[in-house]
Design a protein around this motif. Structure first.
Motif, short mmCIF file in Angstrom:
data_model
loop_
_atom_site.label_atom_id
_atom_site.label_comp_id
_atom_site.label_asym_id
_atom_site.label_seq_id
_atom_site.Cartn_x
_atom_site.Cartn_y
_atom_site.Cartn_z
N GLY A 168 0.79 -1.23 0.00
CA GLY A 168 0.00 0.00 0.00
C GLY A 168 0.81 1.27 0.00
O GLY A 168 0.31 2.33 0.37
N LEU A 169 2.09 1.20 -0.41
CA LEU A 169 2.94 2.39 -0.44
C LEU A 169 2.59 3.22 -1.68
O LEU A 169 2.36 2.67 -2.76
N HIS A 170 2.55 4.53 -1.52
CA HIS A 170 2.22 5.42 -2.65
C HIS A 170 3.28 5.28 -3.75
O HIS A 170 4.47 5.10 -3.46
N PRO A 171 2.87 5.35 -5.04
CA PRO A 171 3.84 5.20 -6.14
C PRO A 171 5.02 6.16 -6.05
O PRO A 171 6.15 5.80 -6.39
N GLU A 172 4.80 7.39 -5.59
CA GLU A 172 5.92 8.34 -5.49
C GLU A 172 6.90 7.92 -4.40
O GLU A 172 8.11 8.09 -4.54
N LEU A 173 6.39 7.39 -3.31
CA LEU A 173 7.28 6.87 -2.26
C LEU A 173 8.04 5.65 -2.75
O LEU A 173 9.22 5.47 -2.42
N ILE A 174 7.39 4.81 -3.55
CA ILE A 174 8.09 3.65 -4.14
C ILE A 174 9.22 4.13 -5.04
O ILE A 174 10.33 3.57 -5.03
N ARG A 175 8.95 5.19 -5.82
CA ARG A 175 10.00 5.75 -6.69
C ARG A 175 11.18 6.27 -5.85
O ARG A 175 12.35 6.08 -6.21
N MET A 176 10.90 6.93 -4.73
CA MET A 176 11.98 7.44 -3.88
C MET A 176 12.78 6.31 -3.25
O MET A 176 14.00 6.40 -3.11
N VAL A 177 12.07 5.23 -2.88
CA VAL A 177 12.80 4.06 -2.35
C VAL A 177 13.74 3.51 -3.40
O VAL A 177 14.89 3.13 -3.11
N GLY A 178 13.31 3.47 -4.66
CA GLY A 178 14.18 3.01 -5.73
C GLY A 178 15.38 3.92 -5.95
O GLY A 178 16.48 3.46 -6.26
N ARG A 179 15.17 5.24 -5.77
CA ARG A 179 16.29 6.18 -5.94
C ARG A 179 17.36 6.00 -4.87
O ARG A 179 18.51 6.41 -5.07
N MET A 180 16.99 5.41 -3.73
CA MET A 180 17.99 5.17 -2.69
C MET A 180 19.12 4.27 -3.18
O MET A 180 20.23 4.31 -2.64
N ARG A 181 18.82 3.45 -4.19
CA ARG A 181 19.84 2.54 -4.72
C ARG A 181 21.06 3.30 -5.24
O ARG A 181 22.17 2.78 -5.28
N PHE A 182 20.87 4.56 -5.60
CA PHE A 182 21.95 5.35 -6.20
C PHE A 182 22.49 6.40 -5.24
O PHE A 182 23.14 7.35 -5.66
N ARG A 183 22.22 6.28 -3.95
CA ARG A 183 22.76 7.20 -2.96
C ARG A 183 23.50 6.42 -1.88
O ARG A 183 23.28 5.24 -1.68
N SER A 184 24.41 7.11 -1.18
CA SER A 184 25.17 6.48 -0.09
C SER A 184 24.91 7.22 1.21
O SER A 184 24.62 8.42 1.22
#
Length: 521
Positions: free
Chosen positions: A315-331
């Motif tokens: 039930g996570l909002h699509p925009e929050l899902i997108r931000m979770v995916g962007r974490m893959r490219f941050r340290s």
């Protein structure tokens, strides 16, 4: 023979009598038949007349009905046309009234303009008269002053210039003394700045490790294709991706430098596709980069969805899902931000379960606690507060929002999940993070540098290069001329000097590319 004759005669007489009798009978019968035929004829004639009369009446009635129907349709059509004509006449009358009013307004405005013109002419005449009088009085005063001072106007000007020179020299000497005093007072500050600059330069190795990707190639012959004629291919690639492509003597390798990991990944994948395809030219580079950026966006969403499935978060909002995916490219503290957030989520779930709290909600808060770090737009809020605002925006539970905002003690904790998230974050990031904090400030400075240049009109793209020592600004050729581009470079440098703190110097390069496009049909 006599008897035979008698019989014959008798037979003849009988035949005659029979013929007469038959004739009389047939004659009477014919009269009767004739009379019956006449009666039937009369009856048929009467019926025919009656049928004809009935048919005549029916035809007359049908003709009348058709006439009335046609008359009604004609009258209805005539009424409609009459109504349309009346409506059009009313519209014409309204338009005539509007035009009459507008014409009256125009005439009134013309009259007002004529009046204002006359007043203006009178005022201009009065001003001219006053100006002539002022010139006459001024000349008279100058003449009187020349008589009193025994000096001409030129001689007085020369004396005034000499006096101003002496005053300027005195003020300049005083100003120089003030500058020297100020320099002595700020010597300690300047020395500290030099020390800080030196410390920052010593962090280059760490910055390169986090801001550089290596693209391996099969042979060094490919480097020439990537550079292109007079470097046009590598310039197009750098302009499209916003990273710096370093092609040096390193064998079978090309270095991709940039502080944004998403840009580096786009550049790396684009180079891979271009090298595989073999067609490397500016138009193809822009096409491949655009497709790669689209693929990266899809991959980010896929990573976010896969992470949510792995952790059992629904039930996570699509925009929050997108931000979770962007974490893959941050340290974060030398650790990949997505791995850090997953670790925090699992720790939160375990702690919450041990304490008898809602483990799913704690896991959700642990995963989202650092989403403020991957918000695509630059914000002035701390990442914890920004993450909390985003969670509220996308309808997360109040306890989750509070845990996100309070995990760095920036707001008050209002639930038991908040200290769990804070403790899990500390456990996951327990390694020393001083160098990473310097890296964060370094990345923020580069983003501020790009945002500052983007605030100028006509700037399309802006990329910080060489660890922030160069700023490449791409402008719109239709809105910015060559002369304006030169002035723009100077204006950006002046604004950077006034608003930013940075070591050494920053080179500002404004790129203006003229494109001519035609279509063959």
């Amino acid at each position: 023979m006599g008897e035979s004759l008698y019989i014959i005669i008798s037979g003849l007489v009988g035949l005659g009598i029979g013929a007469l009798l038959v004739g009389f009978f047939l004659k009477g019968n014919n009269k009767k038949i004739e009379e019956e035929a006449k009666e039937k004829a009369k009856i048929i004639l009467r019926e025919a007349e009656m049928n004809a009369e009935s048919l005549k009446k029916d035809r007359i009635l049908e003709a009348k009905e058709k006439y009335l129907k046609l008359k009604s349709e004609f009258e209805e059509e005539a009424n409609k046309k009459k109504a349309i004509i009346i409506t059009n006449e009313n519209k014409l009358k309204q338009k005539e009234q509007v035009l009459s009013k507008e014409l009256e307004q125009i005439k009134r405005k013309e009259a007002e303009l004529d009046s204002k013109k006359e007043n203006l002419s009178a005022q201009m005449h009065a001003v001219q008269v006053k100006k002539d009088e002022l010139d006459r009085v001024t000349n008279q005063r100058i003449a009187d002053l020349e008589k009193i001072a025994n000096l001409t106007k030129e001689e007085a000007r020369e004396q005034l210039v000499e006096m101003l020179k002496d005053e300027a020299n005195t003020k300049a000497s005083s100003h120089i003394k003030d500058i020297l005093d100020q320099a002595k007072l700020s010597a300690t500050k300047q020395a500290k700045k030099i020390v800080l600059d030196t410390i920052q330069r010593t962090a280059t190795e760490h910055a390169i490790e986090n801001c550089v990707s290596v693209f391996n190639i099969e042979s060094d012959d490919i480097k020439g294709k990537i550079i292109g004629r007079e470097g046009r291919n590598i310039r197009a690639l750098e302009a499209a991706t916003g990273v710096e492509i370093v092609v040096d003597d390193t064998p079978e390798a090309i270095i991709i430098s940039g502080f944004d990991p998403v840009r580096r990944e786009v550049a790396r994948l684009s180079l891979h596709r271009l090298v595989q395809d073999g067609r490397i030219h500016p138009a193809r580079i822009e096409e491949v980069v655009a497709k790669t950026e689209k693929n990266i966006d899809e991959e980010i969403v896929e990573i976010g969805e896969r992470t949510c499935i792995e952790l059992g978060i629904h039930g996570l909002h699509p925009e929050l899902i997108r931000m979770v995916g962007r974490m893959r490219f941050r340290s974060s503290y030398g650790q990949n931000l997505l791995q850090h957030s997953k670790e925090v989520a699992k720790l939160c779930a375990t702690m919450a379960a041990e304490m008898g709290l809602n483990a799913k909600m704690a896991k959700r808060a642990g995963l989202l606690h650092d989403i403020g770090k991957v918000y695509p737009e630059e914000a002035e809020l701390p990442h914890a507060i920004l993450g909390m605002e985003l969670a509220k925006k996308y309808k997360e539970h109040p306890e989750v929002c509070n845990a996100i905002g309070a995990h760095h003690d920036e707001i008050e904790m209002t639930s038991m999940i908040s200290p769990i998230v804070q403790a899990s974050d500390a456990i996951s990031g327990s390694r020393p993070g001083a160098r990473r904090e310097i890296m964060d400030s370094y990345i923020k400075r580069l983003k501020d540098l790009e945002d500052l240049a983007l605030s100028f009109d006509g700037v399309n793209k802006c990329f910080a290069m060489q660890a922030g020592r160069e700023l490449r600004v791409i402008v719109d050729a239709d809105n910015v001329s060559d002369q304006t581009a030169s002035q723009l470079s100077f204006d950006i440098s002046q604004k950077i000097e006034k608003e930013m703190q940075y070591p050494g110097q920053i080179k500002i390069t404004v790129i203006r590319e003229m494109r001519s496009v035609s279509y063959a049909k």
